[in-house]
Design an enzyme around this catalytic site. Structure first.
Site, PDB file in Angstrom:
ATOM      1  N   SER A 128      -5.450  12.099   9.766  1.00 45.88           N
ATOM      2  CA  SER A 128      -4.862  13.438   9.805  1.00 45.88           C
ATOM      3  C   SER A 128      -4.373  13.773  11.196  1.00 45.88           C
ATOM      4  O   SER A 128      -4.919  13.315  12.191  1.00 45.88           O
ATOM      5  CB  SER A 128      -5.869  14.498   9.371  1.00 45.88           C
ATOM      6  OG  SER A 128      -5.263  15.776   9.490  1.00 45.88           O
ATOM      7  N   LYS A 182     -10.607  12.809   3.305  1.00 45.98           N
ATOM      8  CA  LYS A 182      -9.265  13.231   3.738  1.00 45.98           C
ATOM      9  C   LYS A 182      -8.651  14.179   2.713  1.00 45.98           C
ATOM     10  O   LYS A 182      -8.004  15.159   3.063  1.00 45.98           O
ATOM     11  CB  LYS A 182      -8.359  12.007   3.942  1.00 45.98           C
ATOM     12  CG  LYS A 182      -6.876  12.339   4.189  1.00 45.98           C
ATOM     13  CD  LYS A 182      -6.650  12.987   5.533  1.00 45.98           C
ATOM     14  CE  LYS A 182      -5.345  13.733   5.727  1.00 45.98           C
ATOM     15  NZ  LYS A 182      -4.110  13.118   5.400  1.00 45.98           N
ATOM     16  N   HIS A 185     -10.234  17.469   3.113  1.00 47.43           N
ATOM     17  CA  HIS A 185      -9.668  18.027   4.343  1.00 47.43           C
ATOM     18  C   HIS A 185      -8.353  18.741   4.028  1.00 47.43           C
ATOM     19  O   HIS A 185      -8.122  19.878   4.442  1.00 47.43           O
ATOM     20  CB  HIS A 185      -9.438  16.919   5.379  1.00 47.43           C
ATOM     21  CG  HIS A 185      -8.515  17.316   6.505  1.00 47.43           C
ATOM     22  ND1 HIS A 185      -7.142  17.390   6.338  1.00 47.43           N
ATOM     23  CD2 HIS A 185      -8.757  17.674   7.783  1.00 47.43           C
ATOM     24  CE1 HIS A 185      -6.590  17.774   7.482  1.00 47.43           C
ATOM     25  NE2 HIS A 185      -7.541  17.951   8.372  1.00 47.43           N
ATOM     26  N   ASN A 186      -7.487  18.071   3.286  1.00 50.99           N
ATOM     27  CA  ASN A 186      -6.198  18.677   2.956  1.00 50.99           C
ATOM     28  C   ASN A 186      -6.362  19.902   2.061  1.00 50.99           C
ATOM     29  O   ASN A 186      -5.636  20.882   2.207  1.00 50.99           O
ATOM     30  CB  ASN A 186      -5.283  17.653   2.282  1.00 50.99           C
ATOM     31  CG  ASN A 186      -4.709  16.665   3.278  1.00 50.99           C
ATOM     32  OD1 ASN A 186      -5.309  16.408   4.312  1.00 50.99           O
ATOM     33  ND2 ASN A 186      -3.555  16.106   2.973  1.00 50.99           N
ATOM     34  N   GLU A 189      -7.313  22.630   4.202  1.00 54.86           N
ATOM     35  CA  GLU A 189      -6.104  23.009   4.942  1.00 54.86           C
ATOM     36  C   GLU A 189      -5.252  23.982   4.098  1.00 54.86           C
ATOM     37  O   GLU A 189      -4.775  25.002   4.608  1.00 54.86           O
ATOM     38  CB  GLU A 189      -5.341  21.718   5.258  1.00 54.86           C
ATOM     39  CG  GLU A 189      -3.994  21.857   5.905  1.00 54.86           C
ATOM     40  CD  GLU A 189      -3.303  20.474   5.986  1.00 54.86           C
ATOM     41  OE1 GLU A 189      -3.923  19.512   6.504  1.00 54.86           O
ATOM     42  OE2 GLU A 189      -2.156  20.350   5.520  1.00 54.86           O
TER      43      GLU A 189
HETATM   44  P1  NDP Z   1       6.648   7.714   4.095  1.00 51.13           P
HETATM   45  O1  NDP Z   1       5.522   8.208   3.293  1.00 51.13           O
HETATM   46  O2  NDP Z   1       7.950   8.428   4.030  1.00 51.13           O
HETATM   47  O3  NDP Z   1       6.877   6.161   3.747  1.00 51.13           O
HETATM   48  C1  NDP Z   1       7.926   5.431   4.321  1.00 51.13           C
HETATM   49  C2  NDP Z   1       7.470   4.028   4.637  1.00 51.13           C
HETATM   50  O4  NDP Z   1       7.024   3.368   3.441  1.00 51.13           O
HETATM   51  C3  NDP Z   1       8.593   3.200   5.201  1.00 51.13           C
HETATM   52  O5  NDP Z   1       8.088   2.327   6.153  1.00 51.13           O
HETATM   53  C4  NDP Z   1       9.076   2.456   3.966  1.00 51.13           C
HETATM   54  O6  NDP Z   1       9.747   1.253   4.255  1.00 51.13           O
HETATM   55  C5  NDP Z   1       7.756   2.148   3.300  1.00 51.13           C
HETATM   56  N1  NDP Z   1       7.902   1.812   1.893  1.00 51.13           N
HETATM   57  C6  NDP Z   1       8.207   2.635   0.876  1.00 51.13           C
HETATM   58  N2  NDP Z   1       8.236   1.961  -0.292  1.00 51.13           N
HETATM   59  C7  NDP Z   1       7.903   0.670   0.001  1.00 51.13           C
HETATM   60  C8  NDP Z   1       7.738  -0.503  -0.770  1.00 51.13           C
HETATM   61  N3  NDP Z   1       7.890  -0.485  -2.098  1.00 51.13           N
HETATM   62  N4  NDP Z   1       7.408  -1.635  -0.133  1.00 51.13           N
HETATM   63  C9  NDP Z   1       7.229  -1.664   1.195  1.00 51.13           C
HETATM   64  N5  NDP Z   1       7.358  -0.584   1.985  1.00 51.13           N
HETATM   65  C10 NDP Z   1       7.692   0.576   1.396  1.00 51.13           C
HETATM   66  O7  NDP Z   1       6.234   7.579   5.637  1.00 51.13           O
HETATM   67  P2  NDP Z   1       5.280   8.446   6.574  1.00 51.13           P
HETATM   68  O8  NDP Z   1       5.311   7.741   7.865  1.00 51.13           O
HETATM   69  O9  NDP Z   1       5.596   9.890   6.521  1.00 51.13           O
HETATM   70  O10 NDP Z   1       3.840   8.295   5.908  1.00 51.13           O
HETATM   71  C11 NDP Z   1       3.204   7.047   5.751  1.00 51.13           C
HETATM   72  C12 NDP Z   1       1.887   7.277   5.049  1.00 51.13           C
HETATM   73  O11 NDP Z   1       1.093   8.147   5.824  1.00 51.13           O
HETATM   74  C13 NDP Z   1       2.019   7.931   3.681  1.00 51.13           C
HETATM   75  O12 NDP Z   1       1.050   7.401   2.829  1.00 51.13           O
HETATM   76  C14 NDP Z   1       1.736   9.382   3.976  1.00 51.13           C
HETATM   77  O13 NDP Z   1       1.247  10.077   2.851  1.00 51.13           O
HETATM   78  C15 NDP Z   1       0.687   9.256   5.059  1.00 51.13           C
HETATM   79  N6  NDP Z   1       0.534  10.395   5.960  1.00 51.13           N
HETATM   80  C16 NDP Z   1       1.615  11.083   6.415  1.00 51.13           C
HETATM   81  C17 NDP Z   1       1.455  12.146   7.272  1.00 51.13           C
HETATM   82  C18 NDP Z   1       2.644  12.865   7.794  1.00 51.13           C
HETATM   83  O14 NDP Z   1       2.443  13.861   8.509  1.00 51.13           O
HETATM   84  N7  NDP Z   1       3.857  12.436   7.500  1.00 51.13           N
HETATM   85  C19 NDP Z   1       0.133  12.589   7.720  1.00 51.13           C
HETATM   86  C20 NDP Z   1      -0.930  11.762   7.248  1.00 51.13           C
HETATM   87  C21 NDP Z   1      -0.716  10.728   6.385  1.00 51.13           C
HETATM   88  P3  NDP Z   1      11.356   1.242   4.444  1.00 51.13           P
HETATM   89  O15 NDP Z   1      11.608   1.737   5.811  1.00 51.13           O
HETATM   90  O16 NDP Z   1      11.714  -0.191   4.279  1.00 51.13           O
HETATM   91  O17 NDP Z   1      11.941   2.125   3.373  1.00 51.13           O
END
Ligand code: NDP
Length: 474
Positions: A128, A182, A185-186, A189
């Site tokens: 988080s 987690k 936590h959300n 939140e």
């Molecule tokens: P996203 O959730 O938008 O995911 C994008 C990433 O996932 C890219 O690297 C993308 O690759 C990859 N991806 C998607 N589909 C596939 C697939 N089928 N095979 C391989 N790779 C894939 O990115 P975030 O950075 O926002 O979040 C990452 C994780 O962290 C998520 O699970 C999210 O819920 C969690 N999270 C996010 C927070 C936030 O504030 N954003 C906070 C805490 C947790 P490509 O570039 O090739 O499309």
């Protein structure tokens, strides 16, 4: 030289986590499904530390020291399974996969069991703090085998947020425990944000505060016991002026709150566990209702109050601070109750004091307040509810009259306060000597012969409601 750890999935979160690792002296192998993100990371931030670019999972795996440590930071759900499907066959026994995405804890339990069969150690880690947290120090909630945690601990401690010398990371428990915590936590939140939003609405609707005036009030709250990240950003948002129109930013934003699902998961799970997290549920429903244009259109024009007496300004601001604090205690008490229930149901033995401790920094609900929660559980690990803790009892006792005035004022003014009102209802329910649940039992027995128990004698009884109304032991 082999890399210490690998990260696959280099969107905002993965990229920042990789940078955080590199900045803390770890050699990090980085990979993304589409190579552009990998190249961009190297181009923009390559100088921050040692990165090893990898253009396939095979390359990523080959570049790692053993046991291999791979952090998966991709979109939760199907994408995580897709990555695991390709990654796991490339790994050896004892290697560690960390899923740092927002996985559903049930998925984590399943994945942990599947990988364990192949001898691969799976750690479901809640992370988080958003993008900033990932880069500068998140709160990390890892669940999985202790041996995997022991291996990862120094690395995780080096990148986690730090509160007075204590890193915000702990081994939460086995398999899905980390993602479960987690999730809650959300949920908390959601509840906290809803309570703050209601407070803003009261200041505006009752006292006629402008957003800028409310920002000032929240800043004053932030200097006291309500000091927290969420109160701080609330003041910032309220103070922000829209560039396009010159109006307060909150007045030009569409009033339909969205959600990504973790709040809903929390409530769904709470229903399964029979853990009454009314504050989180109200917050999730408040978001749903805000976005339900059909219902809102149907309700528009329904009559509101004809007039209400405006309370004295300073007194009302003080009352609202008390109501917010008391409601916040209830929301957190409910969330911790759910963790306790989950820990019991899934056999995790989660230490609630440690959970409160790692939420003090890095995460979205970080607050001074969490130190009091930590202290409460440290003093009494078996505490049935935070409301029973002596410090919190005192705070509630000092707040309750203000709290009641605020709920009454909200009703008089026709301002919806589902969070604050339901928190007070929860408090009064816990306090009550007798509940009307006795009548509900009578109703159930009347129409369905569902039976009831008595206060004076043991046993299960039924009354012949349709007959002579005599009572029988069932
Ligand atoms: P996203 O959730 O938008 O995911 C994008 C990433 O996932 C890219 O690297 C993308 O690759 C990859 N991806 C998607 N589909 C596939 C697939 N089928 N095979 C391989 N790779 C894939 O990115 P975030 O950075 O926002 O979040 C990452 C994780 O962290 C998520 O699970 C999210 O819920 C969690 N999270 C996010 C927070 C936030 O504030 N954003 C906070 C805490 C947790 P490509 O570039 O090739 O499309």
């Amino acid at each position: 030289d082999k890399a210490h750890i690998g990260v696959t999935g280099l969107a905002v979160m993965g990229r920042n986590l990789a940078r955080n690792l590199a900045r803390n002296g770890h050699r990090v192998a980085v990979h993304n499904r589409h190579r552009e993100r990998t190249d961009e990371l190297l181009e923009l931030f390559g100088s921050e530390g040692e990165f090893v670019p990898s253009y396939s999972l095979r390359e990523l795996v080959d570049s790692l020291e053993r046991p291999r440590r791979v952090v998966v930071m991709v979109k939760a759900g199907g994408p995580t399974d897709a990555v695991l499907e390709e990654l796991v066959p490339l790994l050896d026994e004892q290697d560690i996969v960390v899923d740092a995405g927002n996985a559903n804890f049930e998925d984590t339990r399943r994945r942990e069991a599947e990988l364990a069969e192949r001898g691969v150690r799976f750690v479901g880690a809640g992370v988080s703090g958003g993008e900033e947290g990932a880069l500068h120090g998140p709160s990390i909630m890892p669940g999985g085998a202790s041996s995997a945690y022991r291996d990862l601990e120094p690395t995780l401690r080096s990148i986690a947020a730090d509160v007075e010398g204590t890193p915000c990371v702990t081994h939460v428990g086995p398999d899905g425990a980390g993602h479960f915590v987690k999730m809650v936590h959300n949920g908390i939140e959601y509840a906290d944000m809803q309570l703050i939003a209601e407070t803003y609405d009261l200041l505006r609707g009752v006292l006629g505060h402008t957003p800028a005036q409310s920002a000032e009030t929240f800043r004053s709250f932030d200097r006291g016991r309500l000091n927290s990240y969420l109160i701080g950003i609330t003041a910032e948002v309220l103070d922000h002026t829209d560039e396009r129109t010159g109006r307060p930013f909150v007045d030009v934003v569409l009033d339909q709150a969205e959600q990504k699902g973790t709040g809903r998961w929390t409530v769904q799970n709470a229903l399964e566990l029979a853990s009454p997290v009314s504050g989180i549920a109200e917050a999730v429903f408040a978001r749903s209702l805000s976005g339900n244009t059909e219902l809102r259109a149907a309700g528009s024009g329904l009559p509101g109050p004809r007039g209400a007496r405006t309370p004295e300004r300073e007194q009302f601001v003080a009352d609202v601070e008390q109501a917010l604090y008391a409601s916040k205690i209830v929301a957190y008490a409910q969330g911790f109750d759910q963790i306790r229930a989950g820990s019991h149901a899934y056999g995790w033995e989660i230490d609630l004091a440690s959970v409160a401790a790692i939420w003090r920094g890095g995460c979205i609900i970080r607050a001074k307040f969490l130190d009091r929660i930590r202290a409460a559980y440290e003093q009494n690990p078996g505490l049935a509810s935070l409301l029973a803790d002596e410090d919190f009892r005192q705070a509630l006792s000092g707040a309750q009259e203000s709290w009641r005035r605020v709920v009454a004022t909200a009703a008089e003014f026709g301002l919806p306060t589902p969070g604050i009102s339901s928190a007070l209802a929860y408090y009064d329910t816990l306090r009550a000597e007798r509940l009307p649940a006795a009548l509900v039992q009578g109703q159930r027995d009347y129409f369905g012969a569902h039976t009831y128990r008595r206060t004076d004698v043991d046993g299960v009884f039924h009354t012949e409601w349709a007959g002579d109304r005599s009572e029988h032991e069932a």
